[in-house]
Design a protein around this motif. Structure first.
Motif, short mmCIF file in Angstrom:
data_model
loop_
_atom_site.label_atom_id
_atom_site.label_comp_id
_atom_site.label_asym_id
_atom_site.label_seq_id
_atom_site.Cartn_x
_atom_site.Cartn_y
_atom_site.Cartn_z
N PHE A 58 56.85 2.67 130.73
CA PHE A 58 56.10 3.87 130.37
C PHE A 58 57.01 5.09 130.34
O PHE A 58 56.88 5.95 129.46
N ASN A 59 57.91 5.20 131.30
CA ASN A 59 58.84 6.33 131.31
C ASN A 59 59.74 6.29 130.08
O ASN A 59 60.03 7.33 129.48
N TYR A 60 60.18 5.10 129.68
CA TYR A 60 61.00 4.94 128.48
C TYR A 60 60.23 5.44 127.25
O TYR A 60 60.77 6.19 126.43
N MET A 61 58.98 5.04 127.15
CA MET A 61 58.18 5.47 126.00
C MET A 61 57.98 6.99 126.00
O MET A 61 58.05 7.63 124.96
N GLN A 62 57.75 7.56 127.17
CA GLN A 62 57.56 9.01 127.25
C GLN A 62 58.83 9.75 126.84
O GLN A 62 58.76 10.77 126.16
N ARG A 63 59.98 9.24 127.25
CA ARG A 63 61.26 9.88 126.88
C ARG A 63 61.55 9.77 125.39
O ARG A 63 62.29 10.59 124.85
N ASN A 64 61.00 8.77 124.72
CA ASN A 64 61.34 8.51 123.33
C ASN A 64 60.24 8.86 122.33
O ASN A 64 60.29 8.46 121.19
N LYS A 65 59.27 9.62 122.78
CA LYS A 65 58.22 10.02 121.83
C LYS A 65 58.69 11.23 121.04
O LYS A 65 59.50 12.02 121.48
N VAL A 66 58.19 11.32 119.83
CA VAL A 66 58.54 12.44 118.96
C VAL A 66 57.23 13.02 118.44
O VAL A 66 56.55 12.40 117.63
N HIS A 67 56.88 14.18 118.93
CA HIS A 67 55.66 14.87 118.50
C HIS A 67 54.45 13.94 118.50
O HIS A 67 53.72 13.87 117.53
N HIS A 68 54.28 13.21 119.57
CA HIS A 68 53.11 12.34 119.75
C HIS A 68 53.12 11.11 118.86
O HIS A 68 52.10 10.48 118.68
N VAL A 69 54.24 10.80 118.24
CA VAL A 69 54.29 9.62 117.37
C VAL A 69 55.40 8.71 117.88
O VAL A 69 56.54 9.12 118.01
N TYR A 70 55.04 7.48 118.18
CA TYR A 70 56.01 6.50 118.62
C TYR A 70 56.44 5.66 117.43
O TYR A 70 55.63 5.29 116.61
N THR A 71 57.73 5.37 117.36
CA THR A 71 58.18 4.50 116.29
C THR A 71 57.87 3.06 116.65
O THR A 71 57.71 2.71 117.81
N SER A 72 57.81 2.22 115.65
CA SER A 72 57.57 0.80 115.90
C SER A 72 58.67 0.23 116.78
O SER A 72 58.41 -0.64 117.60
N ASN A 73 59.91 0.70 116.61
CA ASN A 73 61.02 0.18 117.43
C ASN A 73 60.81 0.49 118.90
O ASN A 73 61.08 -0.35 119.76
N VAL A 74 60.34 1.68 119.22
CA VAL A 74 60.09 2.03 120.62
C VAL A 74 58.98 1.14 121.18
O VAL A 74 59.10 0.59 122.27
N LEU A 75 57.90 0.98 120.41
CA LEU A 75 56.83 0.10 120.87
C LEU A 75 57.33 -1.33 121.03
O LEU A 75 57.05 -1.98 122.03
N ASP A 76 58.07 -1.82 120.04
CA ASP A 76 58.60 -3.17 120.11
C ASP A 76 59.45 -3.36 121.36
O ASP A 76 59.31 -4.33 122.09
N ASN A 77 60.37 -2.42 121.59
CA ASN A 77 61.28 -2.54 122.74
C ASN A 77 60.53 -2.50 124.06
O ASN A 77 60.83 -3.26 124.98
N CYS A 78 59.55 -1.62 124.17
CA CYS A 78 58.79 -1.53 125.42
C CYS A 78 57.96 -2.78 125.66
O CYS A 78 57.96 -3.33 126.76
N VAL A 79 57.28 -3.23 124.63
CA VAL A 79 56.45 -4.42 124.80
C VAL A 79 57.33 -5.62 125.12
O VAL A 79 57.03 -6.40 126.01
N ARG A 80 58.43 -5.76 124.41
CA ARG A 80 59.34 -6.89 124.66
C ARG A 80 59.86 -6.84 126.09
O ARG A 80 59.87 -7.86 126.79
N GLN A 81 60.27 -5.67 126.57
CA GLN A 81 60.79 -5.53 127.93
C GLN A 81 59.74 -5.93 128.95
O GLN A 81 60.02 -6.67 129.89
N VAL A 82 58.54 -5.44 128.76
CA VAL A 82 57.47 -5.73 129.72
C VAL A 82 57.11 -7.21 129.70
O VAL A 82 57.00 -7.84 130.74
N LEU A 83 56.96 -7.78 128.52
CA LEU A 83 56.57 -9.17 128.44
C LEU A 83 57.67 -10.11 128.94
O LEU A 83 57.38 -11.13 129.55
N GLN A 84 58.92 -9.76 128.71
CA GLN A 84 60.02 -10.60 129.20
C GLN A 84 60.06 -10.61 130.72
O GLN A 84 60.49 -11.57 131.32
N ASN A 85 59.58 -9.55 131.33
CA ASN A 85 59.56 -9.49 132.79
C ASN A 85 58.27 -10.07 133.38
O ASN A 85 58.03 -9.99 134.57
#
Length: 90
Positions: A58-85
């Motif tokens: 969640f902190n990673y996503m907050q640091r990488n948001k741009v004007h309230h819009v998340y890129t697909s890469n940020v979502l992909d990376n966060c979801v992948r990180q969480v699911l891998q763990n």
């Protein structure tokens, strides 16, 4: 996962549209979902320890948001990180 799935459903639906059309759809359909996702992440994060995998994601996503819009890469990376763990987002 349902919240993120809904965002990816929108992205699949607008694939191939012009950049202006994609932007308009994202403002109308994705922005409210992202705003709600952000609120949920902050509320959930505040209940977890600093070292928890979800807190880090969640902190990673907050640091990488741009004007309230998340890129697909940020979502992909966060979801992948969480699911891998082995942590489930629900």
């Amino acid at each position: 996962m349902k919240r993120i799935d809904a965002l990816f459903d929108i992205e699949r639906a607008i694939y191939g549209l012009s950049p202006g059309q994609r932007h308009a759809v994202r403002q109308e359909r994705s922005l409210p979902l992202v705003t709600e996702l952000e609120r949920w992440m902050i509320e959930t994060r505040d209940k977890l320890s600093r070292g928890h995998d979800l807190t880090k994601a969640f902190n990673y996503m907050q640091r990488n948001k741009v004007h309230h819009v998340y890129t697909s890469n940020v979502l992909d990376n966060c979801v992948r990180q969480v699911l891998q763990n082995g942590v489930a987002l629900r």
